[in-house]
Design a protein around this motif. Structure first.
Motif, PDB file in Angstrom:
ATOM      1  N   PHE A 276       2.549   1.515  -3.930  1.00 52.89           N
ATOM      2  CA  PHE A 276       1.667   2.509  -4.142  1.00 52.89           C
ATOM      3  C   PHE A 276       2.343   3.833  -4.408  1.00 52.89           C
ATOM      4  O   PHE A 276       3.407   4.071  -4.153  1.00 52.89           O
ATOM      5  CB  PHE A 276       0.677   2.796  -3.066  1.00 52.89           C
ATOM      6  N   ARG A 277       1.633   4.586  -5.266  1.00 48.02           N
ATOM      7  CA  ARG A 277       2.057   5.964  -5.483  1.00 48.02           C
ATOM      8  C   ARG A 277       0.811   6.708  -5.093  1.00 48.02           C
ATOM      9  O   ARG A 277      -0.420   6.308  -5.032  1.00 48.02           O
ATOM     10  CB  ARG A 277       2.111   6.303  -7.024  1.00 48.02           C
ATOM     11  N   LEU A 278       1.122   8.037  -4.417  1.00 43.01           N
ATOM     12  CA  LEU A 278       0.104   9.034  -3.897  1.00 43.01           C
ATOM     13  C   LEU A 278       0.023   9.942  -5.150  1.00 43.01           C
ATOM     14  O   LEU A 278       0.642  10.715  -5.378  1.00 43.01           O
ATOM     15  CB  LEU A 278       0.545   9.762  -2.821  1.00 43.01           C
ATOM     16  N   ARG A 279      -1.464   9.895  -5.533  1.00 44.31           N
ATOM     17  CA  ARG A 279      -1.951  10.740  -6.396  1.00 44.31           C
ATOM     18  C   ARG A 279      -2.779  11.739  -5.909  1.00 44.31           C
ATOM     19  O   ARG A 279      -3.979  11.363  -5.586  1.00 44.31           O
ATOM     20  CB  ARG A 279      -2.367  10.243  -7.881  1.00 44.31           C
ATOM     21  N   ASP A 280      -2.659  13.039  -5.760  1.00 46.65           N
ATOM     22  CA  ASP A 280      -3.345  14.086  -5.016  1.00 46.65           C
ATOM     23  C   ASP A 280      -3.905  13.433  -3.682  1.00 46.65           C
ATOM     24  O   ASP A 280      -4.893  13.697  -3.298  1.00 46.65           O
ATOM     25  CB  ASP A 280      -4.562  14.271  -6.013  1.00 46.65           C
ATOM     26  N   GLY A 281      -2.850  12.936  -2.736  1.00 42.81           N
ATOM     27  CA  GLY A 281      -3.247  12.192  -1.669  1.00 42.81           C
ATOM     28  C   GLY A 281      -3.776  11.050  -1.655  1.00 42.81           C
ATOM     29  O   GLY A 281      -4.304  10.360  -0.565  1.00 42.81           O
ATOM     30  N   GLN A 282      -4.259  10.475  -2.741  1.00 45.19           N
ATOM     31  CA  GLN A 282      -4.942   9.142  -2.922  1.00 45.19           C
ATOM     32  C   GLN A 282      -4.158   8.185  -3.245  1.00 45.19           C
ATOM     33  O   GLN A 282      -3.275   8.002  -4.561  1.00 45.19           O
ATOM     34  CB  GLN A 282      -6.389   9.444  -3.689  1.00 45.19           C
ATOM     35  N   PRO A 283      -4.024   6.853  -2.403  1.00 45.43           N
ATOM     36  CA  PRO A 283      -3.090   5.713  -2.945  1.00 45.43           C
ATOM     37  C   PRO A 283      -3.728   5.055  -4.157  1.00 45.43           C
ATOM     38  O   PRO A 283      -4.735   4.855  -4.411  1.00 45.43           O
ATOM     39  CB  PRO A 283      -3.226   4.916  -1.733  1.00 45.43           C
ATOM     40  N   VAL A 284      -2.559   5.098  -5.057  1.00 50.29           N
ATOM     41  CA  VAL A 284      -2.897   4.044  -6.274  1.00 50.29           C
ATOM     42  C   VAL A 284      -1.930   2.897  -6.176  1.00 50.29           C
ATOM     43  O   VAL A 284      -0.932   2.864  -6.132  1.00 50.29           O
ATOM     44  CB  VAL A 284      -2.626   4.900  -7.390  1.00 50.29           C
ATOM     45  N   LEU A 285      -2.445   1.751  -6.199  1.00 53.60           N
ATOM     46  CA  LEU A 285      -1.583   0.474  -6.180  1.00 53.60           C
ATOM     47  C   LEU A 285      -1.007   0.189  -7.464  1.00 53.60           C
ATOM     48  O   LEU A 285      -1.347   0.139  -8.431  1.00 53.60           O
ATOM     49  CB  LEU A 285      -2.437  -0.851  -5.880  1.00 53.60           C
ATOM     50  N   MET A 286       0.411  -0.174  -7.192  1.00 53.14           N
ATOM     51  CA  MET A 286       1.325  -0.602  -8.339  1.00 53.14           C
ATOM     52  C   MET A 286       1.286  -2.002  -8.282  1.00 53.14           C
ATOM     53  O   MET A 286       1.296  -2.564  -9.096  1.00 53.14           O
ATOM     54  CB  MET A 286       2.650   0.245  -8.114  1.00 53.14           C
ATOM     55  N   GLU A 287       1.569  -2.745  -7.252  1.00 57.00           N
ATOM     56  CA  GLU A 287       1.791  -3.883  -7.036  1.00 57.00           C
ATOM     57  C   GLU A 287       1.826  -4.420  -5.669  1.00 57.00           C
ATOM     58  O   GLU A 287       2.289  -3.697  -4.685  1.00 57.00           O
ATOM     59  CB  GLU A 287       2.745  -4.946  -7.806  1.00 57.00           C
ATOM     60  N   ILE A 288       1.333  -5.796  -5.299  1.00 62.62           N
ATOM     61  CA  ILE A 288       1.555  -6.264  -3.959  1.00 62.62           C
ATOM     62  C   ILE A 288       2.365  -7.680  -4.177  1.00 62.62           C
ATOM     63  O   ILE A 288       1.801  -8.400  -4.922  1.00 62.62           O
ATOM     64  CB  ILE A 288       0.160  -6.454  -3.287  1.00 62.62           C
ATOM     65  N   ALA A 289       3.104  -8.060  -3.177  1.00 63.32           N
ATOM     66  CA  ALA A 289       3.769  -9.201  -2.991  1.00 63.32           C
ATOM     67  C   ALA A 289       3.416 -10.014  -1.561  1.00 63.32           C
ATOM     68  O   ALA A 289       3.579  -9.203  -0.773  1.00 63.32           O
ATOM     69  CB  ALA A 289       5.314  -8.914  -3.277  1.00 63.32           C
ATOM     70  N   ALA A 290       3.719 -11.246  -1.649  1.00 61.71           N
ATOM     71  CA  ALA A 290       3.302 -12.113  -0.539  1.00 61.71           C
ATOM     72  C   ALA A 290       4.887 -12.520  -0.086  1.00 61.71           C
ATOM     73  O   ALA A 290       4.885 -13.794   0.263  1.00 61.71           O
ATOM     74  CB  ALA A 290       2.391 -13.180  -0.663  1.00 61.71           C
ATOM     75  N   ARG A 291       5.675 -11.711   0.279  1.00 58.37           N
ATOM     76  CA  ARG A 291       6.915 -12.292   0.748  1.00 58.37           C
ATOM     77  C   ARG A 291       7.714 -10.942   1.700  1.00 58.37           C
ATOM     78  O   ARG A 291       6.900  -9.792   1.683  1.00 58.37           O
ATOM     79  CB  ARG A 291       7.973 -12.376  -0.380  1.00 58.37           C
ATOM     80  N   LEU A 292       8.919 -11.216   1.957  1.00 58.18           N
ATOM     81  CA  LEU A 292       9.565 -10.092   2.574  1.00 58.18           C
ATOM     82  C   LEU A 292       9.880  -9.143   1.676  1.00 58.18           C
ATOM     83  O   LEU A 292       9.989  -9.397   0.663  1.00 58.18           O
ATOM     84  CB  LEU A 292      10.795 -10.616   3.290  1.00 58.18           C
ATOM     85  N   PRO A 293      10.147  -7.797   2.048  1.00 62.64           N
ATOM     86  CA  PRO A 293      10.353  -6.509   1.362  1.00 62.64           C
ATOM     87  C   PRO A 293      11.843  -6.927   0.897  1.00 62.64           C
ATOM     88  O   PRO A 293      12.520  -7.578   1.451  1.00 62.64           O
ATOM     89  CB  PRO A 293      10.305  -5.411   1.920  1.00 62.64           C
ATOM     90  N   GLY A 294      12.244  -6.442  -0.292  1.00 68.21           N
ATOM     91  CA  GLY A 294      13.553  -6.562  -0.641  1.00 68.21           C
ATOM     92  C   GLY A 294      14.450  -5.247  -0.398  1.00 68.21           C
ATOM     93  O   GLY A 294      14.098  -4.425   0.599  1.00 68.21           O
ATOM     94  N   ASP A 295      15.674  -5.419  -0.738  1.00 63.50           N
ATOM     95  CA  ASP A 295      16.749  -4.127  -0.515  1.00 63.50           C
ATOM     96  C   ASP A 295      16.975  -4.312   0.892  1.00 63.50           C
ATOM     97  O   ASP A 295      17.025  -5.429   1.623  1.00 63.50           O
ATOM     98  CB  ASP A 295      16.425  -2.887  -0.842  1.00 63.50           C
TER      99      ASP A 295
END
Length: 547
Positions: A276-295
């Motif tokens: 997500f990004r927080l724009r003026d305190g409101q979440p905006v979805l960038m994308e979602i994945a059904a797996r373990l996170p990377g890095d």
């Protein structure tokens, strides 16, 4: 002995070498449960290198039972290539830690009646265009262009973001400032790629990791992301902080938005990683994945909570409700923080400061305490301990330094011991005994139902068998939930509880079918034996959670 009991139990993990190296605890945890880790990797994995790790007894990946490399992640190809594993092993779970395998993992888990995200949720999580359509209330303004529409690609406003719909790891995601840069960016994509043109959402970026069991959101964690977008046109992640240092209202907003998205997806079981990004305190979805996170995000949650997340992911794959994180970190922080604070107090008092210097030190410690305690409780205690001792020194300067420090140490030790005694005082084994009895009763009721089905006797009085089995499985669920909240372990394998519950639900479905067949059979003839496989497949949690 039936065929299923003769086959070794196993869990299939679909990943790549880089992810396996980061999340090797998945493999060791699976193996330590007496299950065989069967690993599928894609074409980017250096297979000779992975086989070298498997051959090295000192390497954690040496616990891998078998590994196969596929040239791509096409669903039909993956399913065809693991069919002998499904026949030769009692596959009890499927785990995805590689983006390209999200679809095959979702299909395989559902086909085997095992816990998983569900094929629909997996498909949406793998396709950015589907995410924008289905989750349009959560994302930015966007337009998609199929390969044959690429010449018409345009943006209503600049700057904007261009990205390929099917890639991962921020590959191909670029910021463009005008039509000329947009046209130039489009030439970098493959001819068959669908392209998204989206508004540029300005604001800090975060990810929300979530653990979901049978549609219930059990745990959420917010990670702050650092990217190179300030110095380039790209959005490559170069740093993470878990948990993110955010106001509570912003954290709650991110977690609530992610929960709403999971509900829309009808996500059933597993781990998710949403950005997500927080724009003026409101979440905006960038994308979602059904797996373990990377890095290194899974490792950072280990550091942040004191408990690795991989065992919880294995639990979810096996249908076991995980307990993550454990609520012991603050107690440990307090104990260690007090010890460090005592050392700091001895150092300050050993200098024998005068009243003014002592007052100045108290003010400095107060400022440090106010800054630290909201961010890290253990660090706050480091400053709280000398602050309390120095205030006592100001009030009674004649008190010996050693006596002050000893009094504080003894007081903290007594407090910790008292807390432990209070916790142990309410610990008993009644919940554990209840869980064991409920498991035995459920196994017995399931065996009776299977015998009746196999003999063709279920149709005569299905309601009796159904009532007994339903009561047993409800008691099993309630007993398991009660035992999960106790400090003393129940002494039963959570995987056994989950398998018994799934088997009971499957048999309830077969009993209902037998009852319907019996109701339409001519009087006196009776329904014939219900054909059973050598072991009834488990009813998937996704099937149970939907009407």
């Amino acid at each position: 002995m039936n065929r299923q009991s003769e086959r070794p139990p196993a869990v299939i993990v679909m990943s790549d070498l880089a992810a396996l190296a980061r999340q090797h605890r998945l493999i060791t945890d699976i193996a330590e449960r007496g299950l065989a880790p069967l690993v599928v990797v894609g074409p980017t994995t250096d297979l000779p290198k992975l086989n070298g790790h498997i051959a090295d007894p000192a390497h954690p990946l040496s616990r891998i039972e078998a590994v196969r490399q596929f040239p791509d992640a096409v669903i039909a190809g993956v399913l065809a290539s693991v069919q002998d594993w499904v026949a030769d092993y009692d596959v009890r779970g499927v785990i995805c830690s590689g983006e390209v395998f999200v679809d095959p993992c979702g299909v395989l888990s559902e086909a085997l009646g095992l816990p998983g995200p569900g094929t629909w949720a997996a498909r949406v999580c793998r396709d950015k265009v589907m995410q924008r359509v289905l989750l349009r209330d959560h994302g930015p303004a966007w337009r998609a262009f199929a390969p044959h529409q690429r010449d018409a690609a345009a943006s209503d406003a600049y700057p904007c973001v261009v990205k390929p719909a099917g890639r991962m790891f921020s590959s191909g995601v670029v910021r463009v400032e005008n039509d000329e840069e947009l046209r130039a960016a489009l030439t970098a994509y493959e001819p068959d790629e669908t392209i998204l043109v989206e508004e540029l959402v300005e604001g800090p970026e975060f990810s929300v990791e979530a653990l979901v069991h049978n549609g219930e959101l059990l745990w959420s964690g917010v990670t702050a992301k650092l990217t190179n977008e300030g110095d380039s046109r790209f959005f490559t992640e170069i740093g993470h902080t878990s948990p993110a240092d955010l106001p509570l209202a912003h954290t709650d907003a991110l977690v609530a938005a992610n929960a709403a998205i999971l509900k829309t997806l009808r996500f059933d079981s597993g781990i998710t990683h949403a950005e997500f990004r927080l724009r003026d305190g409101q979440p905006v979805l960038m994308e979602i994945a059904a797996r373990l996170p990377g890095d290194a995000i899974t490792m950072m949650w280990h550091l942040a909570t004191g408990k690795p997340i991989e065992p919880a992911i294995v639990d979810l794959a096996l249908g076991v409700r995980p307990d993550y994180p454990t609520p012991t970190r603050r107690a440990v922080q307090r104990t260690l923080g007090t010890a460090a604070g005592l050392v700091l107090a001895v150092a300050v008092l050993g200098l024998r400061p005068g009243p003014l210097a002592l007052a100045g030190t108290v003010v400095a410690l107060e400022l440090l305490l106010e800054y630290a305690v909201a961010r890290n409780y253990g660090l706050g205690v480091v400053f709280l301990t000398p602050l309390a001792l120095l205030l006592t020194e100001l009030a009674a300067p004649a008190a010996p330094t050693g006596a002050l420090v000893l009094d504080r140490a003894v007081g903290s030790l007594l407090g910790v011991l008292l807390a432990l005694l209070c916790a142990l005082a309410v610990v008993h084994d009644r919940a554990a005994v209840r869980a064991r009895r409920a498991l035995a009763a459920c196994v017995l009721a399931s065996a009776q139902a299977r015998e009746a089905l196999a003999a063709g006797r279920a149709g005569a009085a299905p309601e009796v068998l159904q009532a007994g089995l339903a009561a047993a499985v409800v008691e099993l669920r309630e007993a398991e939930d009660a035992a999960a909240g106790e400090l003393r372990p129940a002494g039963t394998d959570p995987a056994d509880l989950a398998r018994a519950e799934r088997r009971a639900y499957r048999l309830l479905g077969l009993l209902a079918a037998a009852g319907r067949e019996g109701a339409h059979t001519a009087p006196g003839t009776g329904p014939g034996p219900v054909p059973l496989p050598w072991s009834p497949p488990s009813l998937s949690p996704s099937a149970r959670s939907r009407p």
